[in-house]
Design a protein around this motif. Structure first.
Motif, short mmCIF file in Angstrom:
data_model
loop_
_atom_site.label_atom_id
_atom_site.label_comp_id
_atom_site.label_asym_id
_atom_site.label_seq_id
_atom_site.Cartn_x
_atom_site.Cartn_y
_atom_site.Cartn_z
N ALA A 70 6.41 1.80 6.74
CA ALA A 70 5.03 1.70 6.24
C ALA A 70 4.96 0.77 5.03
CB ALA A 70 4.51 3.09 5.87
N LEU A 71 5.88 0.92 4.10
CA LEU A 71 5.88 0.07 2.92
C LEU A 71 6.17 -1.38 3.27
CD1 LEU A 71 7.78 2.46 0.48
CD2 LEU A 71 5.36 1.87 0.41
N ALA A 72 7.06 -1.60 4.22
CA ALA A 72 7.37 -2.96 4.65
C ALA A 72 6.15 -3.62 5.30
CB ALA A 72 8.55 -2.95 5.63
N PHE A 73 5.39 -2.85 6.07
CA PHE A 73 4.19 -3.37 6.74
C PHE A 73 3.12 -3.74 5.71
CE2 PHE A 73 0.09 -2.66 8.93
CZ PHE A 73 0.23 -3.56 9.98
N ILE A 74 2.93 -2.90 4.72
CA ILE A 74 1.96 -3.18 3.66
C ILE A 74 2.29 -4.50 2.97
CG2 ILE A 74 1.13 -2.41 1.40
CD1 ILE A 74 1.49 0.49 2.46
N LYS A 75 3.58 -4.69 2.68
CA LYS A 75 4.02 -5.91 2.02
C LYS A 75 3.87 -7.12 2.92
CE LYS A 75 7.93 -7.84 -0.55
NZ LYS A 75 9.31 -7.60 -1.04
N LEU A 76 4.30 -6.97 4.17
CA LEU A 76 4.25 -8.08 5.13
C LEU A 76 2.83 -8.58 5.36
CD1 LEU A 76 5.72 -9.87 7.28
CD2 LEU A 76 5.26 -8.03 8.92
N LYS A 77 1.91 -7.64 5.51
CA LYS A 77 0.51 -8.00 5.81
C LYS A 77 -0.31 -8.19 4.54
CE LYS A 77 1.14 -7.80 10.23
NZ LYS A 77 1.09 -9.04 11.06
N ASP A 78 0.33 -7.98 3.39
CA ASP A 78 -0.34 -8.16 2.10
C ASP A 78 -1.64 -7.36 2.04
OD1 ASP A 78 -0.61 -9.10 -0.48
OD2 ASP A 78 -1.71 -10.90 0.13
N LYS B 146 -4.06 -5.09 0.38
CA LYS B 146 -4.29 -4.89 -1.05
C LYS B 146 -4.50 -3.43 -1.42
CE LYS B 146 -4.08 -9.30 -1.84
NZ LYS B 146 -2.86 -9.87 -2.44
N GLU B 147 -5.31 -2.72 -0.67
CA GLU B 147 -5.60 -1.32 -0.95
C GLU B 147 -5.46 -0.50 0.34
OE1 GLU B 147 -9.45 -1.21 -2.75
OE2 GLU B 147 -8.72 -1.94 -4.68
N PRO B 148 -4.23 -0.30 0.77
CA PRO B 148 -4.01 0.36 2.07
C PRO B 148 -4.51 1.80 2.11
CG PRO B 148 -1.95 0.09 0.87
CD PRO B 148 -2.98 -0.67 0.12
N LYS B 149 -5.14 2.13 3.22
CA LYS B 149 -5.61 3.49 3.46
C LYS B 149 -4.67 4.13 4.48
CE LYS B 149 -10.49 2.71 2.35
NZ LYS B 149 -10.22 1.42 1.68
N ILE B 150 -4.12 5.28 4.07
CA ILE B 150 -3.09 5.96 4.86
C ILE B 150 -3.64 7.28 5.38
CG2 ILE B 150 -0.67 6.68 4.90
CD1 ILE B 150 -1.09 3.80 3.88
N LEU B 151 -3.29 7.63 6.62
CA LEU B 151 -3.62 8.93 7.20
C LEU B 151 -2.32 9.60 7.61
CD1 LEU B 151 -5.68 11.00 8.30
CD2 LEU B 151 -5.72 9.68 10.43
N ASP B 152 -2.09 10.81 7.13
CA ASP B 152 -0.88 11.58 7.42
C ASP B 152 -1.27 12.81 8.22
OD1 ASP B 152 1.61 12.75 7.46
OD2 ASP B 152 1.80 12.99 5.29
N GLY C 154 3.43 10.95 3.40
CA GLY C 154 2.28 10.30 2.78
C GLY C 154 2.42 10.14 1.29
N PHE C 155 2.89 11.16 0.61
CA PHE C 155 3.02 11.09 -0.84
C PHE C 155 4.10 10.09 -1.25
CE2 PHE C 155 1.37 15.72 -1.24
CZ PHE C 155 0.06 15.26 -1.18
N SER C 156 5.16 9.95 -0.45
CA SER C 156 6.20 8.98 -0.76
C SER C 156 5.66 7.55 -0.65
CB SER C 156 7.40 9.15 0.17
OG SER C 156 8.05 10.39 -0.06
N ILE C 157 4.80 7.31 0.33
CA ILE C 157 4.17 5.99 0.43
C ILE C 157 3.32 5.72 -0.80
CG2 ILE C 157 2.56 4.57 1.76
CD1 ILE C 157 3.43 6.15 4.26
N LEU C 158 2.54 6.71 -1.22
CA LEU C 158 1.68 6.54 -2.40
C LEU C 158 2.49 6.30 -3.67
CD1 LEU C 158 -0.83 7.19 -0.74
CD2 LEU C 158 -1.49 8.84 -2.49
N LYS C 159 3.60 7.00 -3.82
CA LYS C 159 4.41 6.84 -5.03
C LYS C 159 4.99 5.42 -5.12
CE LYS C 159 5.46 9.46 -7.80
NZ LYS C 159 4.85 9.82 -9.11
N ASN C 160 5.14 4.78 -3.98
CA ASN C 160 5.74 3.45 -3.95
C ASN C 160 4.75 2.33 -3.68
OD1 ASN C 160 8.94 3.72 -4.01
ND2 ASN C 160 8.11 5.48 -2.91
N CYS C 161 3.48 2.69 -3.58
CA CYS C 161 2.41 1.69 -3.43
C CYS C 161 1.24 2.17 -4.28
CB CYS C 161 2.00 1.52 -1.97
SG CYS C 161 0.72 0.28 -1.72
N LYS C 162 1.12 1.63 -5.47
CA LYS C 162 0.19 2.15 -6.47
C LYS C 162 -1.27 1.90 -6.13
CE LYS C 162 3.73 3.43 -8.85
NZ LYS C 162 4.15 4.85 -8.79
#
Length: 281
Positions: free
Chosen positions: A104-112, A114-120, A129-137
């Protein structure tokens, strides 16, 4: 009795009972019972223990020997660099599930994004979900969990990790919940995927961890099929779905997900087993 005696006897007792990771389990349980960090076991090796401390250590060891998971005894489990509150009624986070967070984090970075919305979906402790949030502010999250027991840990971890402002937790069945947000960049899930008659499930997992988080109808496929079908139209383009799966489910899940998204890949865990199905569009 000194700390070293209690500790070494505990390690040997675990070995005699054929418990894997005997020394690590003893370190975790005794440090928890004594309310000290693991390293302080060795720092305070010669320190005498009170009767109350000895009793607390023995109780933790007794519970472990009966098969109870260490995480339930200590009340926490590490996952992707954070500690999550866990206990009876919530699935214990596994290291192999971290693959979902990494992708998930790699995809956010690859596609740039800006404000990703995640559904868990079926969030349990919230570890994915919380781990993604902790690493993507800049990310925001909606987590859905139907078990009231698990939801308490989800809420606890949301507060514990200071993520209440960027996340919404919902108590309800994934298939019944109606969400205010209509589009997501990433949908993640560790659904129940074990067939109800699967003979390979570890006995203590079946005994202690929640049945509903492990076992699923239609030979283990019901949740994966139904959840993905319901939410496929909420996925942005570019967007990604990541679902954990059983290591023998790849072919059938790939066939299902090919109806939902354009690019399907099956990812292997560190043991070389099929673990996550990744769908991007």
């Amino acid at each position: 009795m000194k700390l070293k005696e209690v500790f070494e006897k505990s390690v040997q007792f675990f070995k005699d009972k054929k418990i894997d990771n005997a020394r690590l389990d003893a370190e975790l349980l005794i440090s928890h019972a004594l309310k000290i960090e693991r390293v302080h076991i060795y720092v305070k090796y010669e320190q005498p223990l009170s009767e109350t401390e000895i009793t607390n250590c023995r109780e933790a060891i007794r519970r472990r020997v009966q098969g109870e998971p260490v995480a339930y005894i200590t009340g926490e489990k590490g996952f992707y660099g954070e500690m999550f509150s866990v206990g009876e009624g919530v699935l214990i986070p596994r290291p192999e599930t971290e693959l979902i967070v990494e992708e998930a984090l790699a995809f956010i970075k690859l596609k740039d994004i800006k404000e990703p919305k995640i559904l868990d979906l079926g969030a349990g402790s919230g570890c994915i979900g919380f781990s993604i949030l902790k690493n993507c502010k800049t990310a925001s999250l909606i987590s859905i969990e139907k078990s009231e027991a698990a939801y308490k840990y989800l809420a606890n971890n949301q507060e514990r990790l200071k993520l209440t402002e960027r996340s919404q937790i919902v108590l309800g069945d994934v298939l019944d919940v109606k969400l205010s947000i209509q589009k997501f960049d990433i949908i993640v899930a560790n659904p129940p995927y074990i067939a109800e008659n699967d003979p390979q499930t570890e006995l203590n997992v079946k005994k202690f961890e929640p049945h509903a988080a492990l076992f699923c109808e239609r030979n283990g496929y019901a949740a994966s099929f139904d959840w993905s079908a319901k939410f496929k139209d909420t996925l942005n383009s570019p967007g990604m779905m990541l679902f954990e799966m059983g290591h023998q489910q790849g072919a059938e899940l790939k066939q299902h997900f090919e109806k939902l998204a354009s690019d399907i890949k099956i990812l292997k865990d560190l043991s070389g087993l099929d673990r996550v199905i990744k769908c991007t569009q």
